[in-house]
Design a protein around this motif. Structure first.
Motif, PDB file in Angstrom:
ATOM      1  N   ASP A 182      43.180  72.427 137.915  1.00  0.00           N
ATOM      2  CA  ASP A 182      44.195  73.460 137.726  1.00  0.00           C
ATOM      3  C   ASP A 182      43.874  74.315 136.503  1.00  0.00           C
ATOM      4  O   ASP A 182      44.073  75.536 136.522  1.00  0.00           O
ATOM      5  N   ALA A 183      43.381  73.691 135.449  1.00  0.00           N
ATOM      6  CA  ALA A 183      43.011  74.424 134.239  1.00  0.00           C
ATOM      7  C   ALA A 183      41.828  75.345 134.499  1.00  0.00           C
ATOM      8  O   ALA A 183      41.789  76.489 134.022  1.00  0.00           O
ATOM      9  N   ILE A 184      40.858  74.855 135.266  1.00  0.00           N
ATOM     10  CA  ILE A 184      39.686  75.671 135.606  1.00  0.00           C
ATOM     11  C   ILE A 184      40.112  76.879 136.433  1.00  0.00           C
ATOM     12  O   ILE A 184      39.693  78.015 136.176  1.00  0.00           O
ATOM     13  N   ASN A 185      40.970  76.638 137.426  1.00  0.00           N
ATOM     14  CA  ASN A 185      41.436  77.729 138.282  1.00  0.00           C
ATOM     15  C   ASN A 185      42.223  78.770 137.489  1.00  0.00           C
ATOM     16  O   ASN A 185      42.101  79.981 137.740  1.00  0.00           O
ATOM     17  N   ASN A 186      43.033  78.307 136.545  1.00  0.00           N
ATOM     18  CA  ASN A 186      43.820  79.238 135.741  1.00  0.00           C
ATOM     19  C   ASN A 186      42.912  80.132 134.897  1.00  0.00           C
ATOM     20  O   ASN A 186      43.123  81.342 134.791  1.00  0.00           O
TER      21      ASN A 186
END
Length: 332
Positions: A306-310
């Motif tokens: 989720d952090a990477i996608n954000n």
């Protein structure tokens, strides 16, 4: 059960203002050690905020075998470096948002911790608040019909040149500081990843940081999210989701108080209702949820992907603000 001993890297104003008091109620976490590059500063901070140990370097804290996990509220440009050092020391990591300066760094941090078999989570506290859990349930339930879009506003007024948020080389600026919230919350309520984005940004002539950004996230099939953020305008925040059968809004979506009920307003054809959620401190919930995952040896509550996608969305927004065109969101 013994509490997990937490080490904090940096004498963080954020920690003292928003985290220290809630953690006094934690049954899972003991604020054990704090580190600064200034030993005297760390010692004073430890005494003020109830840490048993203080260290004059981050590395000394990481070498303490009694530290079970570390919290990293350091300036953005130091996140990747100390995520790696914490992983080398075998410490689980809760790192403040944004996880890193860009998606490539975030993916590198995730891969590094995976190889070291060390849990890593980005600290987006808002998702743990009952008002957001209820909003997400409503958005996913079909009660609003098909959710077609969201709108977000997040702003504050800070013109202090010495503040880390106004220092470009340290990862300052609106998108990294608060745009990460408007992007994250849009992705969360939409339950999807945007395909392309467009953004307009204003930069401070002295700071060289982005101070005002307006953006559109295109999720495809006519679905989109919009947001406006600013670091030199009147403080305000709000998030709204729009569906084919209704809408919902959260008046204080991110800096929610810990001593009053959360509020979600839902409107449909039959009328409008105001939902009050339980009084809760989102920082306590966030830290305890992370600790519980460590204790039970389960996956951390917010997946690191989720952090990477954000960050991939934020990368595209920066690219669009520079090019003046729609930019595709990379998949990492």
């Amino acid at each position: 059960m013994d509490k997990l001993r937490m080490g904090v890297l940096g004498c963080s104003g954020h920690y003292s203002l928003r985290v220290s008091t809630p953690l006094k109620s934690s049954l899972l976490i003991e604020p054990y050690a704090v580190a600064s590059r200034d030993a005297a500063k760390a010692k004073k901070y430890a005494k003020t905020w109830g840490f048993e140990k203080s260290y004059g370097s981050y590395e000394d804290l990481l070498s303490d075998p009694n530290v079970d996990f570390v919290y990293i509220p350091l300036p953005n440009h130091l996140h990747l470096q100390y995520i790696k050092k914490a992983a080398d020391a075998g410490k689980a990591i809760l790192c403040e948002k944004p996880l890193c300066l860009n998606a490539k760094e975030a993916a590198q941090a995730a891969s590094y911790c995976q190889k070291k078999k060390v849990p890593l989570m980005e600290a987006f506290m808002y998702r743990f608040h009952p008002q957001w859990i209820r909003a997400y349930e409503i958005a996913r339930s079909g009660e609003l019909g098909e959710v077609m879009g969201t709108g977000g506003v997040f702003s504050y007024d800070n013109k202090d040149p010495s503040n880390i948020r106004n220092i470009a080389s340290a990862g300052g600026g609106a998108l990294l500081d608060i745009g990460c919230y408007t992007v994250s919350s849009a992705r969360y309520l939409m339950g999807a990843e945007p395909k392309k984005v467009v953004a307009n940004a204003l930069r401070d002539s002295a700071f060289k940081t982005d101070t005002y950004v307006s953006a559109i996230l295109d999720f495809g099939n006519g679905k989109s999210s919009t947001f406006t953020i600013g670091t030199q305008i009147f403080p305000y925040q709000r998030v709204t989701a729009y569906g084919t059968g209704g809408d919902l809004s959260i008046d204080v979506p991110f800096n929610m108080y810990g001593d009053v009920p959360g509020v979600v307003t839902v409107s449909q054809g039959v009328g409008t209702r105001v939902i009050q959620t339980e009084i809760a401190d989102q920082y306590l919930l966030e830290f305890d949820s992370f600790a519980q995952a460590l204790i039970e040896k389960t996956e951390v509550p917010t997946p690191i992907q989720d952090a990477i996608n954000n960050m991939a969305v934020i990368d595209a927004l920066f690219a669009s603000a520079s090019s003046g065109k729609w930019e595709a969101v990379a998949k990492l």
